[in-house]
Design a protein around this motif. Structure first.
Motif, PDB file in Angstrom:
ATOM      1  N   HIS A 240     -20.815  30.872  20.764  1.00  0.00           N
ATOM      2  CA  HIS A 240     -19.904  30.479  19.684  1.00  0.00           C
ATOM      3  C   HIS A 240     -19.480  29.018  19.866  1.00  0.00           C
ATOM      4  O   HIS A 240     -19.478  28.229  18.920  1.00  0.00           O
ATOM      5  CB  HIS A 240     -18.654  31.381  19.685  1.00  0.00           C
ATOM      6  CG  HIS A 240     -18.942  32.808  19.332  1.00  0.00           C
ATOM      7  ND1 HIS A 240     -18.273  33.861  19.902  1.00  0.00           N
ATOM      8  CD2 HIS A 240     -19.842  33.365  18.471  1.00  0.00           C
ATOM      9  CE1 HIS A 240     -18.735  35.007  19.405  1.00  0.00           C
ATOM     10  NE2 HIS A 240     -19.683  34.728  18.550  1.00  0.00           N
TER      11      HIS A 240
ATOM     12  N   ARG B 193     -29.947  29.707  18.210  1.00  0.00           N
ATOM     13  CA  ARG B 193     -28.890  30.447  18.905  1.00  0.00           C
ATOM     14  C   ARG B 193     -28.940  30.179  20.407  1.00  0.00           C
ATOM     15  O   ARG B 193     -30.009  29.956  20.961  1.00  0.00           O
ATOM     16  CB  ARG B 193     -29.118  31.948  18.730  1.00  0.00           C
ATOM     17  CG  ARG B 193     -28.415  32.567  17.587  1.00  0.00           C
ATOM     18  CD  ARG B 193     -28.915  33.971  17.417  1.00  0.00           C
ATOM     19  NE  ARG B 193     -28.267  34.943  18.314  1.00  0.00           N
ATOM     20  CZ  ARG B 193     -27.153  35.576  18.012  1.00  0.00           C
ATOM     21  NH1 ARG B 193     -26.543  35.350  16.868  1.00  0.00           N
ATOM     22  NH2 ARG B 193     -26.622  36.442  18.851  1.00  0.00           N
ATOM     23  N   THR B 194     -27.799  30.229  21.054  1.00  0.00           N
ATOM     24  CA  THR B 194     -27.776  30.156  22.518  1.00  0.00           C
ATOM     25  C   THR B 194     -28.391  31.449  23.045  1.00  0.00           C
ATOM     26  O   THR B 194     -28.053  32.530  22.566  1.00  0.00           O
ATOM     27  CB  THR B 194     -26.320  30.014  23.010  1.00  0.00           C
ATOM     28  OG1 THR B 194     -25.751  28.886  22.349  1.00  0.00           O
ATOM     29  CG2 THR B 194     -26.251  29.834  24.518  1.00  0.00           C
TER      30      THR B 194
ATOM     31  N   HIS C 189     -17.473  33.544  22.994  1.00  0.00           N
ATOM     32  CA  HIS C 189     -18.372  33.246  24.115  1.00  0.00           C
ATOM     33  C   HIS C 189     -19.034  31.875  23.955  1.00  0.00           C
ATOM     34  O   HIS C 189     -18.827  31.190  22.939  1.00  0.00           O
ATOM     35  CB  HIS C 189     -19.404  34.366  24.275  1.00  0.00           C
ATOM     36  CG  HIS C 189     -20.229  34.653  23.037  1.00  0.00           C
ATOM     37  ND1 HIS C 189     -21.177  33.802  22.559  1.00  0.00           N
ATOM     38  CD2 HIS C 189     -20.223  35.726  22.187  1.00  0.00           C
ATOM     39  CE1 HIS C 189     -21.741  34.323  21.480  1.00  0.00           C
ATOM     40  NE2 HIS C 189     -21.178  35.491  21.219  1.00  0.00           N
TER      41      HIS C 189
ATOM     42  N   ARG D 183     -19.802  43.453  24.328  1.00  0.00           N
ATOM     43  CA  ARG D 183     -19.139  44.741  24.077  1.00  0.00           C
ATOM     44  C   ARG D 183     -19.828  45.848  24.863  1.00  0.00           C
ATOM     45  O   ARG D 183     -19.173  46.702  25.445  1.00  0.00           O
ATOM     46  CB  ARG D 183     -19.155  45.062  22.574  1.00  0.00           C
ATOM     47  CG  ARG D 183     -18.136  44.239  21.767  1.00  0.00           C
ATOM     48  CD  ARG D 183     -17.994  44.765  20.355  1.00  0.00           C
ATOM     49  NE  ARG D 183     -19.190  44.564  19.568  1.00  0.00           N
ATOM     50  CZ  ARG D 183     -19.353  43.603  18.648  1.00  0.00           C
ATOM     51  NH1 ARG D 183     -18.378  42.764  18.397  1.00  0.00           N
ATOM     52  NH2 ARG D 183     -20.474  43.500  17.978  1.00  0.00           N
TER      53      ARG D 183
ATOM     54  N   ILE E 166     -26.834  35.634  25.016  1.00  0.00           N
ATOM     55  CA  ILE E 166     -25.416  36.012  24.893  1.00  0.00           C
ATOM     56  C   ILE E 166     -25.123  36.397  23.437  1.00  0.00           C
ATOM     57  O   ILE E 166     -25.648  35.786  22.511  1.00  0.00           O
ATOM     58  CB  ILE E 166     -24.466  34.892  25.399  1.00  0.00           C
ATOM     59  CG1 ILE E 166     -23.016  35.364  25.347  1.00  0.00           C
ATOM     60  CG2 ILE E 166     -24.606  33.605  24.599  1.00  0.00           C
ATOM     61  CD1 ILE E 166     -22.278  35.139  26.612  1.00  0.00           C
ATOM     62  N   SER E 167     -24.329  37.418  23.282  1.00  0.00           N
ATOM     63  CA  SER E 167     -23.863  37.802  21.948  1.00  0.00           C
ATOM     64  C   SER E 167     -22.638  38.699  22.113  1.00  0.00           C
ATOM     65  O   SER E 167     -22.427  39.265  23.198  1.00  0.00           O
ATOM     66  CB  SER E 167     -24.952  38.554  21.177  1.00  0.00           C
ATOM     67  OG  SER E 167     -25.082  39.852  21.694  1.00  0.00           O
ATOM     68  N   SER E 168     -21.861  38.816  21.054  1.00  0.00           N
ATOM     69  CA  SER E 168     -20.677  39.687  21.110  1.00  0.00           C
ATOM     70  C   SER E 168     -21.115  41.121  21.363  1.00  0.00           C
ATOM     71  O   SER E 168     -20.480  41.855  22.136  1.00  0.00           O
ATOM     72  CB  SER E 168     -19.905  39.617  19.788  1.00  0.00           C
ATOM     73  OG  SER E 168     -19.586  38.298  19.474  1.00  0.00           O
ATOM     74  N   THR E 169     -22.228  41.516  20.733  1.00  0.00           N
ATOM     75  CA  THR E 169     -22.722  42.891  20.908  1.00  0.00           C
ATOM     76  C   THR E 169     -22.990  43.160  22.392  1.00  0.00           C
ATOM     77  O   THR E 169     -22.586  44.188  22.936  1.00  0.00           O
ATOM     78  CB  THR E 169     -24.035  43.086  20.111  1.00  0.00           C
ATOM     79  OG1 THR E 169     -23.772  42.724  18.765  1.00  0.00           O
ATOM     80  CG2 THR E 169     -24.541  44.501  20.175  1.00  0.00           C
TER      81      THR E 169
ATOM     82  N   GLY F  27     -26.306  30.026  12.673  1.00  0.00           N
ATOM     83  CA  GLY F  27     -27.315  30.277  13.709  1.00  0.00           C
ATOM     84  C   GLY F  27     -28.617  30.784  13.108  1.00  0.00           C
ATOM     85  O   GLY F  27     -28.624  31.373  12.020  1.00  0.00           O
TER      86      GLY F  27
ATOM     87  N   ASP G  95     -30.332  33.252  13.718  1.00  0.00           N
ATOM     88  CA  ASP G  95     -30.505  34.694  13.512  1.00  0.00           C
ATOM     89  C   ASP G  95     -30.417  35.000  12.011  1.00  0.00           C
ATOM     90  O   ASP G  95     -30.820  36.054  11.551  1.00  0.00           O
ATOM     91  CB  ASP G  95     -29.469  35.511  14.297  1.00  0.00           C
ATOM     92  CG  ASP G  95     -28.051  34.965  14.229  1.00  0.00           C
ATOM     93  OD1 ASP G  95     -27.899  33.726  14.190  1.00  0.00           O
ATOM     94  OD2 ASP G  95     -27.099  35.760  14.236  1.00  0.00           O
TER      95      ASP G  95
ATOM     96  N   LYS H  90     -19.649  46.436  10.263  1.00  0.00           N
ATOM     97  CA  LYS H  90     -19.342  45.959  11.619  1.00  0.00           C
ATOM     98  C   LYS H  90     -18.034  46.615  12.053  1.00  0.00           C
ATOM     99  O   LYS H  90     -16.953  46.082  11.841  1.00  0.00           O
ATOM    100  CB  LYS H  90     -19.173  44.434  11.586  1.00  0.00           C
ATOM    101  CG  LYS H  90     -20.348  43.683  12.173  1.00  0.00           C
ATOM    102  CD  LYS H  90     -20.015  42.222  12.413  1.00  0.00           C
ATOM    103  CE  LYS H  90     -20.882  41.650  13.518  1.00  0.00           C
ATOM    104  NZ  LYS H  90     -20.708  40.232  13.731  1.00  0.00           N
TER     105      LYS H  90
ATOM    106  N   THR I 210     -17.912  36.026  13.030  1.00  0.00           N
ATOM    107  CA  THR I 210     -16.857  36.976  13.411  1.00  0.00           C
ATOM    108  C   THR I 210     -16.130  36.455  14.652  1.00  0.00           C
ATOM    109  O   THR I 210     -14.926  36.630  14.803  1.00  0.00           O
ATOM    110  CB  THR I 210     -17.481  38.378  13.684  1.00  0.00           C
ATOM    111  OG1 THR I 210     -18.205  38.767  12.528  1.00  0.00           O
ATOM    112  CG2 THR I 210     -16.423  39.401  13.988  1.00  0.00           C
ATOM    113  N   PHE I 211     -16.884  35.811  15.536  1.00  0.00           N
ATOM    114  CA  PHE I 211     -16.334  35.220  16.759  1.00  0.00           C
ATOM    115  C   PHE I 211     -15.546  36.226  17.591  1.00  0.00           C
ATOM    116  O   PHE I 211     -14.459  35.947  18.087  1.00  0.00           O
ATOM    117  CB  PHE I 211     -15.483  33.971  16.440  1.00  0.00           C
ATOM    118  CG  PHE I 211     -16.255  32.915  15.689  1.00  0.00           C
ATOM    119  CD1 PHE I 211     -17.183  32.117  16.336  1.00  0.00           C
ATOM    120  CD2 PHE I 211     -16.084  32.759  14.307  1.00  0.00           C
ATOM    121  CE1 PHE I 211     -17.925  31.162  15.640  1.00  0.00           C
ATOM    122  CE2 PHE I 211     -16.828  31.808  13.601  1.00  0.00           C
ATOM    123  CZ  PHE I 211     -17.745  31.003  14.268  1.00  0.00           C
TER     124      PHE I 211
END
Ligand code: CTP
Length: 432
Positions: free
Chosen positions: A17, A114-115, A14, A124, A118-121, A93, A95, A46, A9-10
């Protein structure tokens, strides 16, 4: 040339990504990135994505790592893409570890670590306003709001109020909420939005108290059976710059919006008759008849408008209990009919008959995920569908979020006028 593909979704682009794109590129010479389309994300639940598709594509492009960007629009597209673009390696990734193993029939599958942290969630949650929802209730069923609210980022049901402390505690335990109260003032300190799910005769008073306490309100419908009181409530919310939203989910659901568009743009010609039927299922509360009637009047007003010439109704009673109710609304030569079965059964269905075709919504049409279109020109019956899980509460909450973000307190989806009309009809029926 070795071709690699990855998807995402990017949102709120971050470091994680960037890292995955960089490492994906190292697996080949040509990197394709599939960015999820908005309706695909909504379909899979989502709902919280902040950046537009254009922004998300732009951010992926700006990394300078990507040779081609495509949009992922439907479930199962990955297989078609692998074949279409002659992909050698699929990178994702970890996940998703194990979730895409079936693709190894078509190409090499690589899961990358995964890094961390950090995540978009997470972004947010850190960067956007949080809204706690509290339920005001006298029952122990949440109408799925707890689960559905979690799908809209920023929202969470945190507490419950009930006059009866046992009921509040039971709800708290059942849904894993943070707190339960039988004192309204303490409850209000905890929440910004309330969901009123009480018996009909308590709703008016609870809406007033909640607006007075400065809370935005979602309330089951009808709020009241008194049209004058309905007007007062709507005006009070506007005066206090607070949102007062009717819990009618149908109007926020994508297939219904699509249906409205199709009918109003003339696809089935002029509508000559609309029939909307519903019958009571398991919940056994005395006011359910009015809830079902309110829910059934709504699609009629949305489809045929507020300007009916006249309406009449008929109630069939046995031992003073309404068994069945029907309402007829006249719109010039056209007519809309509502059938609500209380003890008598009717098939749940909406049928819209036009001069050039018919549209039908079957089964649980109030949280519809499909409708059928049959044109009179002899073409085959078509089914329009958008899948989603749950009862659609998340779409109503998403609209609430948009209203909060846009600083708008009056819904454009279900207007004050429409909600008022619903209560006007109910008032007449209830006084018969
Ligand atoms: N990704 C990663 N490391 C992170 C976050 C994401 O490697 N810390 C990877 C994912 O595994 C996926 C790609 O980036 O392969 C796109 O992930 P996306 O779902 O868009 O990002 P998330 O941050 O995981 O988003 P969300 O929190 O909404 O699930």
């Amino acid at each position: 040339m070795k071709k690699v593909i990855t998807y995402g979704t990017f949102d709120l682009f971050h470091k994680g990504h960037y890292n995955i794109l960089k490492r994906a590129k190292e697996y080949g010479d040509y990197l394709i990135v599939g960015v999820t389309g908005d309706s695909y994300d909504i379909g899979r639940g989502k709902l919280s994505v902040k950046d537009s598709l254009a922004t998300r594509i732009e951010n992926v492009k700006k990394t300078g790592l990507v040779d081609e960007i495509i949009v992922e629009e439907y479930l199962g597209q990955k297989i078609s893409d692998i074949i279409k673009y002659d992909i050698d390696t699929f990178v994702i990734g970890d996940d998703w570890k194990g979730k895409f193993d079936h693709l190894s029939r078509y190409c090499e599958m690589v899961y990358l670590e995964r890094t961390k942290n950090i995540s978009s969630t997470k972004l947010r949650e850190e960067n956007f306003t949080k809204y706690n929802i509290g339920i005001i209730t006298d029952q122990t069923d949440d109408n799925q709001i707890v689960k559905e609210a979690k799908l809209v980022s920023g929202f969470e049901v945190t507490s419950v109020y009930s006059e009866d402390m046992k009921c509040a505690e039971k709800m708290q335990e059942k849904y894993g909420l943070e707190a339960s109260y039988n004192d309204l003032n303490s409850f209000y300190e905890d929440v910004q939005v309330v969901y009123i799910r009480t018996a009909l005769d308590k709703r008016y008073e609870m809406i007033i108290k909640s607006l007075d306490a400065g809370k935005h309100v979602i309330c089951d419908v009808p709020f009241t059976l008194d049209a004058q009181k309905q007007v007062e409530l709507a005006q009070m919310a506007v005066d206090k710059n607070l949102i007062l939203i009717n819990n009618i989910k149908l109007v926020y659901i994508q297939v219904f919006i699509q249906l409205l568009w199709m009918v109003q743009s003339g696809l089935i010609g002029d509508v000559i008759r609309l029939e909307c039927s519903v019958s009571k299922k398991d919940r056994n509360v005395p006011y359910l008849f009015y809830e079902l009637m309110a829910m059934s009047i709504c699609p009629i007003l949305k489809i045929m408008g507020n300007n009916y010439d006249d309406f009449n109704f008929k109630l069939i009673r046995k031992n003073n209990i309404v068994e069945f109710g029907t309402v007829n609304l006249k719109y010039g030569d056209a007519e809309a009919v509502i059938n609500v079965g209380n003890t008598i059964r009717v098939d749940n269905k909406i049928e819209i008959i036009g001069t050039e075709g018919t549209i039908t919504m079957r089964d649980n049409w109030w949280r519809a995920n499909y409708f059928e279109l049959e044109k009179i020109d002899g073409s085959e019956k078509q089914v329009y569908n958008v899948n989603f899980e749950g009862n659609g509460f998340k779409f109503l909450i998403r609209e609430l979020l948009q209203m909060l973000q846009n600083d708008r307190v009056v819904s454009k989806t279900l207007s004050i006028e429409e909600a008022g009309r619903i209560v006007k009809i109910l008032q007449a029926v209830s006084q018969a």
